[in-house]
Design a protein around this motif. Sequence first.
Motif, PDB file in Angstrom:
ATOM      1  N   LYS A 166      29.785  54.969  38.763  1.00 27.25           N
ATOM      2  CA  LYS A 166      31.029  54.671  39.483  1.00 27.25           C
ATOM      3  C   LYS A 166      30.870  53.482  40.412  1.00 27.25           C
ATOM      4  N   LEU A 167      31.908  52.632  40.436  1.00 32.51           N
ATOM      5  CA  LEU A 167      31.987  51.539  41.395  1.00 32.51           C
ATOM      6  C   LEU A 167      33.213  51.737  42.257  1.00 32.51           C
ATOM      7  N   GLY A 168      33.030  51.659  43.568  1.00 32.60           N
ATOM      8  CA  GLY A 168      34.158  51.808  44.481  1.00 32.60           C
ATOM      9  C   GLY A 168      34.681  50.447  44.898  1.00 32.60           C
ATOM     10  N   ILE A 169      36.005  50.240  44.771  1.00 31.48           N
ATOM     11  CA  ILE A 169      36.611  48.978  45.213  1.00 31.48           C
ATOM     12  C   ILE A 169      37.135  49.186  46.625  1.00 31.48           C
ATOM     13  N   VAL A 170      36.600  48.415  47.577  1.00 32.50           N
ATOM     14  CA  VAL A 170      37.041  48.530  48.970  1.00 32.50           C
ATOM     15  C   VAL A 170      37.567  47.188  49.466  1.00 32.50           C
ATOM     16  N   LYS A 216      43.103  44.030  46.942  1.00 32.87           N
ATOM     17  CA  LYS A 216      42.311  45.119  46.353  1.00 32.87           C
ATOM     18  C   LYS A 216      43.108  45.896  45.308  1.00 32.87           C
ATOM     19  N   SER A 217      44.328  46.294  45.655  1.00 29.47           N
ATOM     20  CA  SER A 217      45.140  47.087  44.718  1.00 29.47           C
ATOM     21  C   SER A 217      45.566  46.248  43.518  1.00 29.47           C
ATOM     22  N   THR A 218      45.844  44.958  43.751  1.00 24.98           N
ATOM     23  CA  THR A 218      46.204  44.057  42.643  1.00 24.98           C
ATOM     24  C   THR A 218      45.060  43.989  41.640  1.00 24.98           C
ATOM     25  N   LEU A 219      43.835  43.873  42.167  1.00 21.54           N
ATOM     26  CA  LEU A 219      42.662  43.807  41.293  1.00 21.54           C
ATOM     27  C   LEU A 219      42.469  45.128  40.554  1.00 21.54           C
ATOM     28  N   PHE A 220      42.643  46.240  41.257  1.00 21.79           N
ATOM     29  CA  PHE A 220      42.478  47.545  40.610  1.00 21.79           C
ATOM     30  C   PHE A 220      43.537  47.741  39.520  1.00 21.79           C
ATOM     31  N   ASN A 221      44.774  47.306  39.798  1.00 17.06           N
ATOM     32  CA  ASN A 221      45.843  47.399  38.786  1.00 17.06           C
ATOM     33  C   ASN A 221      45.489  46.584  37.550  1.00 17.06           C
ATOM     34  N   TYR A 234      30.425  41.213  46.323  1.00 12.75           N
ATOM     35  CA  TYR A 234      31.569  40.645  47.043  1.00 12.75           C
ATOM     36  C   TYR A 234      32.458  39.897  46.058  1.00 12.75           C
ATOM     37  N   ALA A 235      33.742  40.250  46.029  1.00 18.04           N
ATOM     38  CA  ALA A 235      34.717  39.566  45.170  1.00 18.04           C
ATOM     39  C   ALA A 235      35.590  38.689  46.058  1.00 18.04           C
ATOM     40  N   ALA A 236      35.365  37.376  45.985  1.00 19.86           N
ATOM     41  CA  ALA A 236      36.150  36.432  46.786  1.00 19.86           C
ATOM     42  C   ALA A 236      37.490  36.226  46.092  1.00 19.86           C
ATOM     43  N   ASN A 237      38.548  36.770  46.673  1.00 14.75           N
ATOM     44  CA  ASN A 237      39.872  36.685  46.047  1.00 14.75           C
ATOM     45  C   ASN A 237      40.568  35.396  46.482  1.00 14.75           C
ATOM     46  N   ILE A 238      40.763  34.476  45.516  1.00 12.39           N
ATOM     47  CA  ILE A 238      41.367  33.172  45.818  1.00 12.39           C
ATOM     48  C   ILE A 238      42.779  33.093  45.230  1.00 12.39           C
ATOM     49  N   ILE A 279      37.221  35.397  42.156  1.00 12.52           N
ATOM     50  CA  ILE A 279      38.230  35.953  41.250  1.00 12.52           C
ATOM     51  C   ILE A 279      39.619  35.712  41.835  1.00 12.52           C
ATOM     52  N   CYS A 280      40.616  35.575  40.963  1.00 12.59           N
ATOM     53  CA  CYS A 280      42.010  35.476  41.425  1.00 12.59           C
ATOM     54  C   CYS A 280      42.712  36.736  40.923  1.00 12.59           C
ATOM     55  N   ALA A 281      42.875  37.709  41.827  1.00 12.03           N
ATOM     56  CA  ALA A 281      43.397  39.032  41.435  1.00 12.03           C
ATOM     57  C   ALA A 281      44.801  38.937  40.836  1.00 12.03           C
ATOM     58  N   ARG A 282      45.635  38.079  41.413  1.00 11.95           N
ATOM     59  CA  ARG A 282      47.022  37.969  40.910  1.00 11.95           C
ATOM     60  C   ARG A 282      47.032  37.449  39.475  1.00 11.95           C
TER      61      ARG A 282
END
Length: 362
Positions: free
Chosen positions: A2-6, A13-18, A201-205, A235-238
């Motif tokens: 398991k990996l936890g997204i925080v 965070k939720s955009t990436l999880f979606n 670490y996920a750098a969301n740009i 990463i660009c979550a959107r």
Amino acid sequence: MKLGIVGLPNVGKSTLFNAITKAGAEMANYPFCTIEPNVGIVPVPDERLDRLAEMYNPEKITPATVEFVDIAGLVRGASKGEGLGNKFLSHIREVDAIVHVVRCFEDSNIVHVDGSVSPSRDVETINLELIFADLEVLERRIDKAKKMLKGDRKYQAEVDLYERIKGSLESGIPARAMAFSEEEKHLVDQLFLLTSKPVLYAANISENDLHNDKNPYVEELRKIAEREGAEMMVICARLEEEIAQLDDAERRLFLEELGLKESGLDRLIRTSYSLLGLMSFLTAGPTEVRAWTIRKGTKAPQAAGKIHSDMERGFIRAEVVSYDDLVKCGSYAAARDHGLVRSEGKDYVMQEGDVVLFRFNV
């Protein structure tokens, strides 16, 4: 695994999880399931399975999978039970590693919880909550070890170790950034410290920064990751959420137009797999082509046990050919004729991409 997204509110965070869960749901061949709204199981991208499927034409293809958990409830004071703090801490205890999404973009329409974008402050906020929770655990263990010390001096080393970790945590240094001997590592593992879990670490740009190598927020986060010995990726979550909704052909075309070889999501899943110290061995035949997940360093009998406990119990040998050799030869029979199929015993350490046939007898 398991990996936890925080991440703090409004960091993506939720955009990436979606995006992760949509990508999994879209893959009809794969055993995707949502256990509960905040858990998604997604396949580990592996082109080798497609190539083996062309060779064996199996009834089904089964990739390795990773489980992602969207961990909500992190606010300042979570370690003291603020917000959904207690739930947050119990969820994070259950995961094997942490994907920490950090906001590295400016957008006046999306309010930052602290009023401005600052990766170092965001990382510190989450790290502090985990450190406070760990300090509570350590204080209890130190008290217990000191009581044992009165009756037996051998507990002195334990007390010294716990005091050293406590000192580092009080200085804001997570346990994963500390160096331990093998003996100490064994004791630390028994503490189940939150700050000893591996971190990515996920750098969301923003989409505008996709080809910008000079994003100051990304550089700030990169330095933090290097200091801690943590992994980091951009990463660009959107954008990933948009890509996840496309079919395979559209996805390839879209990525080509952006000048990207693979989606950030594929990189995230692959990096997460590696972060957990995992690898895959492969089995191939007319019934199924499959990737099996094992820890790096696993020996052949234990790998066989992943398929069925009887295989480990009655292990005789493993017939192994590397994926590259098998593809080059075009068939298992041809690989054997070329002397490329090896017979390995119980001490053989499995290698990434081994294609295996286990011989056993029970």
